[in-house]
Design an enzyme around this catalytic site. Structure first.
Site, mmCIF file in Angstrom:
data_model
loop_
_atom_site.group_PDB
_atom_site.id
_atom_site.type_symbol
_atom_site.label_atom_id
_atom_site.label_comp_id
_atom_site.label_asym_id
_atom_site.label_seq_id
_atom_site.Cartn_x
_atom_site.Cartn_y
_atom_site.Cartn_z
ATOM 1 N N HIS A 31 8.498 20.982 -12.247
ATOM 2 C CA HIS A 31 9.316 20.802 -11.038
ATOM 3 C C HIS A 31 8.465 20.981 -9.794
ATOM 4 O O HIS A 31 8.939 21.533 -8.794
ATOM 5 C CB HIS A 31 10.480 21.804 -11.018
ATOM 6 C CG HIS A 31 11.741 21.267 -11.653
ATOM 7 N ND1 HIS A 31 12.520 20.307 -11.069
ATOM 8 C CD2 HIS A 31 12.336 21.581 -12.825
ATOM 9 C CE1 HIS A 31 13.571 20.057 -11.855
ATOM 10 N NE2 HIS A 31 13.475 20.809 -12.932
ATOM 11 N N GLY A 115 13.834 10.205 -26.210
ATOM 12 C CA GLY A 115 14.751 11.152 -25.576
ATOM 13 C C GLY A 115 14.525 12.607 -25.947
ATOM 14 O O GLY A 115 15.414 13.437 -25.778
ATOM 15 N N GLU A 153 9.765 2.150 -13.319
ATOM 16 C CA GLU A 153 10.808 3.095 -13.750
ATOM 17 C C GLU A 153 11.716 3.496 -12.581
ATOM 18 O O GLU A 153 12.928 3.597 -12.725
ATOM 19 C CB GLU A 153 10.188 4.334 -14.417
ATOM 20 C CG GLU A 153 11.250 5.269 -14.985
ATOM 21 C CD GLU A 153 10.847 6.035 -16.232
ATOM 22 O OE1 GLU A 153 9.831 5.699 -16.869
ATOM 23 O OE2 GLU A 153 11.583 6.990 -16.570
ATOM 24 N N ASP A 165 4.017 11.348 -15.914
ATOM 25 C CA ASP A 165 4.095 10.820 -17.278
ATOM 26 C C ASP A 165 3.208 9.595 -17.455
ATOM 27 O O ASP A 165 2.462 9.476 -18.433
ATOM 28 C CB ASP A 165 5.536 10.416 -17.621
ATOM 29 C CG ASP A 165 6.485 11.588 -17.539
ATOM 30 O OD1 ASP A 165 6.013 12.715 -17.292
ATOM 31 O OD2 ASP A 165 7.699 11.375 -17.704
ATOM 32 N N TYR A 217 18.717 18.208 -10.161
ATOM 33 C CA TYR A 217 17.437 17.759 -9.611
ATOM 34 C C TYR A 217 17.499 17.575 -8.094
ATOM 35 O O TYR A 217 16.627 18.053 -7.365
ATOM 36 C CB TYR A 217 17.113 16.446 -10.310
ATOM 37 C CG TYR A 217 15.795 15.816 -9.973
ATOM 38 C CD1 TYR A 217 14.634 16.192 -10.643
ATOM 39 C CD2 TYR A 217 15.707 14.811 -9.014
ATOM 40 C CE1 TYR A 217 13.419 15.587 -10.361
ATOM 41 C CE2 TYR A 217 14.503 14.201 -8.722
ATOM 42 C CZ TYR A 217 13.366 14.588 -9.396
ATOM 43 O OH TYR A 217 12.173 13.983 -9.111
HETATM 44 P P1 ADP Z 1 11.965 10.146 -22.897
HETATM 45 O O1 ADP Z 1 11.087 9.370 -21.985
HETATM 46 O O2 ADP Z 1 11.862 11.622 -22.657
HETATM 47 O O3 ADP Z 1 11.769 9.829 -24.351
HETATM 48 P P2 ADP Z 1 13.959 8.617 -21.550
HETATM 49 O O4 ADP Z 1 15.432 8.690 -21.495
HETATM 50 O O5 ADP Z 1 13.211 8.668 -20.265
HETATM 51 O O6 ADP Z 1 13.466 9.763 -22.556
HETATM 52 O O7 ADP Z 1 13.508 7.277 -22.274
HETATM 53 C C1 ADP Z 1 14.055 6.940 -23.520
HETATM 54 C C2 ADP Z 1 14.551 5.518 -23.466
HETATM 55 O O8 ADP Z 1 13.431 4.618 -23.383
HETATM 56 C C3 ADP Z 1 15.284 5.107 -24.702
HETATM 57 O O9 ADP Z 1 16.651 5.457 -24.628
HETATM 58 C C4 ADP Z 1 15.092 3.590 -24.694
HETATM 59 O O10 ADP Z 1 15.975 2.990 -23.777
HETATM 60 C C5 ADP Z 1 13.695 3.445 -24.112
HETATM 61 N N1 ADP Z 1 12.673 3.325 -25.176
HETATM 62 C C6 ADP Z 1 11.570 4.097 -25.314
HETATM 63 N N2 ADP Z 1 10.827 3.685 -26.372
HETATM 64 C C7 ADP Z 1 11.462 2.634 -26.920
HETATM 65 C C8 ADP Z 1 11.218 1.767 -28.030
HETATM 66 N N3 ADP Z 1 10.137 1.921 -28.803
HETATM 67 N N4 ADP Z 1 12.106 0.787 -28.286
HETATM 68 C C9 ADP Z 1 13.194 0.637 -27.511
HETATM 69 N N5 ADP Z 1 13.485 1.404 -26.474
HETATM 70 C C10 ADP Z 1 12.647 2.401 -26.150
HETATM 71 MG MG MG Z 2 11.300 9.312 -19.825
#
Ligand code: ADP
Ligand code: MG
Length: 375
Positions: A31, A115, A153, A165, A217
């Site tokens: 943060h 996620g 993003e 990230d 946030y």
């Molecule tokens: P994190 O980045 O912490 O894993 P986020 O919510 O920021 O969580 O991102 C996850 C999302 O990114 C998923 O719900 C999906 O929409 C997308 N995503 C990531 N990798 C893939 C993948 N290999 N195939 C499809 N969607 C993906």
């Molecule tokens: Mg993410």
């Protein structure tokens, strides 16, 4: 199936490029990206791969190994509308941010758990960006790619993430964490010799996601900004603990608490870098604990599940532990001895079962390489 074969099965031709990019975990510096602070993430060994081929028309087709039942159809023209929902936005956003004008076939295969707070989203964006940079010979530096994928993003997927990230996914080096200065985007590689000291970093996904009932946030960010304005500094980065304590009365008690987290956390990151360089892992672990307490008590972004992971890990021999990410759920990390891994995961599993929480997920990883073209 190998990704090249999977691409061929979906599209009937071979890919022209295959690139990969990793997920990440942040050791310390939570943060504070939006307070122009310092963060210290490393890339994990789980990666997302992207296989890509140019098309002769302006159509875009995307398949994910994690969504095998659907093929997404779009086009270069449709990108301008930026609309849309669903997972393909992460891929389309990168094509948009890199201003690609040709049709594409893309196949992605992500082995970063989705996620779990390990940034599967950045892994996906950065693998696509690295592949496109190579395929179209764009000549973008990794700093530029980090800014472009963050833009994808923020503006296309519409998630207000910082630049950490994407930076670490693109620039990480095997055996090192990446010290990233969020004020000027400069970086340094910091050695992380956990393995040779018989240590590892346990990552625990609590699978809890609490709604941000108190503004979450946005409030934290706004409090840091208003504290900075009242104290006449550009950001928390310019503030010294002495000045903060002296000018306590100029701030509301919430602003003071938020600022105290930001200022102390930035100082902890610098100490953590020294501890890692000196291989003083006990002291490094203590900094993780202090970071957690600050996030829990001053920033108030922890939750019972995260506190339970941290307390249970520490009660069972961890050198230190803390929540990571935005908070109110998500993951925690613990620096542990190799021989304690089984005992600590079991203790956390049991504590979660006793509390009636959903079973957590466990990962561990050593610092790995950043994004690259693999064929
Ligand atoms: P994190 O980045 O912490 O894993 P986020 O919510 O920021 O969580 O991102 C996850 C999302 O990114 C998923 O719900 C999906 O929409 C997308 N995503 C990531 N990798 C893939 C993948 N290999 N195939 C499809 N969607 C993906
Ligand atoms: Mg993410």
């Amino acid at each position: 199936m190998e990704i090249a074969q999977a691409f061929e099965t979906s599209f009937g031709t071979k890919p022209e490029v295959i690139a990969q990019a990793p997920g990440r975990v942040n050791l310390i510096g939570e943060h504070i990206d939006y307070s122009q602070g310092l963060v210290l993430p490393f890339a994990i060994d789980a990666v997302t791969k992207s296989a890509i081929r140019k098309r002769d028309d302006d159509q875009i087709r995307i398949v994910s190994a994690q969504r095998p039942e659907e093929m997404i159809h779009s086009s270069i023209l449709e990108l301008q509308q930026k609309g849309g929902t669903g997972w393909s936005r992460y891929v389309l956003g990168v094509i948009w941010a890199l201003e690609i004008k040709k049709g594409l076939d893309l196949y992605v295969d992500g082995r970063v758990p989705l996620g779990a707070g390990l940034s599967s989203s950045a892994a996906l964006e950065c693998s696509v960006a690295t592949g496109l940079n190579h395929l179209f010979q764009l000549g973008k530096s990794s700093t530029e790619l980090a800014q472009l994928t963050q833009r994808a993003e923020n503006q296309y997927v519409v998630v207000p993430c910082g630049i950490m990230d994407q930076s670490v996914s693109l620039m990480a080096k095997n055996g090192y964490a990446l010290l990233l200065d969020c004020r000027d985007l400069s970086t340094q590689h910091v050695p992380v010799d956990f393995a040779e000291a018989g240590l590892r970093l346990l990552i625990v996904d609590t699978r809890a996601h609490h709604a941000l009932i108190d503004g979450g946030y946005a409030e934290r960010r706004a409090s840091c900004e208003s504290a900075a304005a009242k104290l006449g500094v550009a950001s928390m980065r310019e503030l010294e603990m002495q000045q903060l304590e002296r000018d306590h009365d100029k701030l509301t008690s919430v602003e003071f608490q938020r600022a105290r987290h930001a200022v102390s956390e930035i100082a902890r990151v610098l100490k953590a870098v020294e501890r890692l360089r000196a291989k003083q892992f006990l002291e490094f672990g203590e900094l993780l604990n202090q970071s957690h307490i600050s996030l829990r008590d001053d920033y108030t972004v922890s939750c019972p599940e995260l506190d339970l992971v941290v307390d249970t890990a520490n009660a069972n021999g961890a050198l230190g532990a803390r929540m990571v990410g935005g908070g109110f759920g998500g993951s925690a990390i613990a620096l542990i001895k190799d021989e304690d891994a089984g005992k600590i995961s079991l203790a956390i599993e049991k504590a979660f079962a006793d509390a009636g929480y959903q079973a957590p997920r466990f990962f561990d990883s050593l610092p790995s390489d950043g994004a690259k073209v693999i064929s």
